[in-house]
Design an enzyme around this catalytic site. Structure first.
Site, mmCIF file in Angstrom:
data_model
loop_
_atom_site.group_PDB
_atom_site.id
_atom_site.type_symbol
_atom_site.label_atom_id
_atom_site.label_comp_id
_atom_site.label_asym_id
_atom_site.label_seq_id
_atom_site.Cartn_x
_atom_site.Cartn_y
_atom_site.Cartn_z
ATOM 1 N N SER A 82 -6.408 -5.998 3.623
ATOM 2 C CA SER A 82 -7.241 -4.887 4.082
ATOM 3 C C SER A 82 -8.483 -5.445 4.741
ATOM 4 C CB SER A 82 -7.626 -3.978 2.908
ATOM 5 O OG SER A 82 -8.642 -3.067 3.282
ATOM 6 N N HIS A 104 12.778 10.505 -12.250
ATOM 7 C CA HIS A 104 11.682 11.395 -11.813
ATOM 8 C C HIS A 104 10.366 10.616 -11.715
ATOM 9 C CE1 HIS A 104 14.538 14.621 -12.861
ATOM 10 N NE2 HIS A 104 14.719 13.929 -13.972
#
Length: 551
Positions: A356, A226
């Site tokens: 970036s 999970h």
């Protein structure tokens, strides 16, 4: 002359347009700097290795901007071009679905048909076959395009073009055949050859990842269920989960490739009526013709029954194996992206790579992201053959054609790209053991509570009393982590509590990460030796290929 540049001007312009890259004017540019340049010469100087050149697409844009009037092929940049080919796909896969491969295969199939018909007694001469063979490769694409504009039929356009250059053989080209003799059989050849390109690439990905799994077979790491911290596993065992899926894909691709048959020589609706007429009702010769052409085309079997086309469920079978591969690649690369966020594992990052445009510190997992992006496309393409097969009417309808021109090549091109990119990733995966160790230290005290309880019981304690002690201390430690942003201090709390004095000397052993990984290292060793290495054995001679991505 207006609009004409010298070689030196082109080189200078290139430097100005690309200030962040090394780009020195070559001696060849300087040598011819006094003369005017044409687009072809300009491209040659910029791209032929005489300088540190930009990508060809950048050169084309430069030329288009600076002298569009005489740039050869300038209109190419006014049309959409599939990035599958223009940016990513390998040369071999791009060629496999090219017009050159397609139409030369058509001609080779016409030659095979003529040879088999001659061998079985039809009046075809050696001279006719030799004439066809001498023009098997030199296709006049301009003439074929003009013929198709007139005839609105691609196969007959190429029959006429081939006949133009083979006047002696013209009467026997395509004799007894239907369009699907060349169309469908060529598609089957391309599918087969496409699998033959993909399988060694998939084998190399599996090999690189197997080496990675072996290297890190016993390095403990947090497991996640999970996406929450769970029982420890190892870095190598996690890689084996990816490997298991890839091994299934290898078997699926091999099966799909081996299940392919040839459409063969079946006639307009699959009844072979035209060939039965050619051989004056001799059924044995018709069957011999089908078998001979199938053998010469490199297939062991032909489909015994077809309509005008081979069953479009064959396309479902082929593309489903590729879509399943896409699901595997997406899951694997998503895991790598999640681990990159944790700074536990990273894909290769080039020395001059920019993560970036705004944030210079970024190290984005762009290769894994590309794989995920293209893998989604690969999975989505599966809808095309499913729908196409379901809507074929009776012996055949033509609404399959335009769709298959897109879905078949794009599936193989996309699979080719994701495998090449994934190989590049797996050849350079970087692991950060200290980061992994720090994450384990943050979570392990909670995971060790059961071991602590068992140790206390062995030392004479009461299981329920110990459980309550641990529960209270764990909640206090969790509050420090979640509410105060502090470190997990459960171990320090246990050490300060007099209740746990009987086992204080055992705490280091109880908290050794290697005692929490179960049989993970042994599972890795057995899995690699019994399932992975044997799977790669047929590809041993094709393993020494390294992938360097251009983009």
């Amino acid at each position: 002359m207006a609009g004409t540049l010298t070689y030196a001007q082109v080189a200078t312009t290139s430097v100005a347009m690309r200030p962040q890259r090394r780009f020195e004017t070559s001696n060849a540019v300087k040598k011819f700097s006094s003369g005017p340049c044409d687009a072809r010469s300009c491209r040659r100087l910029l791209c032929a290795g005489q300088c540190d050149s930009p990508r060809s697409s950048e050169v084309d844009l430069l030329l288009l901007q600076r002298h569009p009037a005489h740039m050869e092929g300038a209109d190419e940049f006014t049309k959409y071009r599939s990035p599958l080919v223009s940016r990513y796909a390998s040369k071999e896969m791009s060629y496999n679905f090219s017009d050159k491969k397609k139409f030369t295969t058509w001609r080779k199939l016409w030659i095979l048909l003529a040879k088999a018909e001659k061998a079985l007694g039809l009046p075809i001469t050696d001279a006719q076959i030799q004439e066809m063979e001498s023009h098997a490769e030199d296709i006049d694409f301009a003439m074929a395009a003009e013929e198709e504009r007139k005839l609105r039929h691609d196969v007959m356009a190429h029959v006429h073009t081939f006949a133009h250059y083979c006047p002696t053989a013209a009467p026997i080209i395509h004799l007894g055949a239907t369009s699907c003799y060349v169309g469908d059989n060529t598609d089957l050849i391309m599918l087969r050859d496409g699998f033959d390109i993909l399988l060694p690439k998939l084998a190399r990905v599996i090999d690189r990842l197997a080496n990675f799994a072996e290297k890190y077979a016993d390095l403990p790491t947090l497991g996640f269920t999970h996406y929450q911290p769970a029982q420890l596993t190892t870095v190598g065992k996690r890689a084996c989960l990816w490997l298991q899926d890839l091994a299934m894909d290898m078997r699926n691709l091999q099966r799909a490739r081996d299940d392919l048959r040839f459409r063969g020589v079946k006639g307009t609706t699959g009844t072979q009526a035209s060939f039965l007429q050619l051989f004056q009702g001799d059924h044995d010769k018709v069957e011999d013709l089908d078998r001979m052409v199938t053998d010469m085309a490199g297939f062991k079997k032909a489909y015994l029954v077809t309509g005008q086309t081979y069953s479009r469920k064959v396309d479902i079978d082929s593309l489903s194996s590729l879509a399943s591969l896409g699901a595997t690649v997406h899951k694997t690369c998503t895991d790598i992206r999640l681990l990159a966020n944790l700074k536990e594992i990273e894909e290769p990052f080039e020395k001059e790579q920019i993560g970036s445009s705004a944030m210079p510190y970024k190290r984005n997992p762009m290769r894994a992201e590309r794989c995920c992006s293209l893998a989604r496309h690969l999975v989505a393409l599966m809808a095309d053959p499913l729908q196409t097969a379901s809507v074929q009417w009776l012996e055949r309808t033509l609404d399959d054609s335009a769709n298959r021109r897109i879905s078949l090549p794009e599936s193989f091109l996309t699979a080719d790209i994701v495998l090449s990119t994934l190989q590049n990733i797996t050849e350079g995966l970087v692991v950060y053991p200290k980061v992994i160790e720090r994450h384990i230290r943050h979570e392990l005290p909670f995971m060790a509570t059961e071991n602590i309880i068992m140790a206390m019981v062995k030392a004479g304690g009461n299981r329920q009393d110990c459980h309550e002690k641990i529960r209270v201390l764990s909640q206090e430690a969790a509050a420090v982590v979640k509410q105060e942003g502090g470190d997990n201090d459960l171990l320090a709390r246990v050490q300060r509590d007099p209740y746990f004095i009987p086992i204080l000397g055992q705490l280091d052993a109880l908290l050794d990460p290697k005692t929490f990984i179960g049989r993970a290292p042994q599972q890795v060793a057995r899995f690699l030796s019994e399932e992975i290495r044997p799977l790669l054995e047929p590809y041993k001679s094709k393993m020494d290929v390294k992938i360097e991505l251009e983009l």
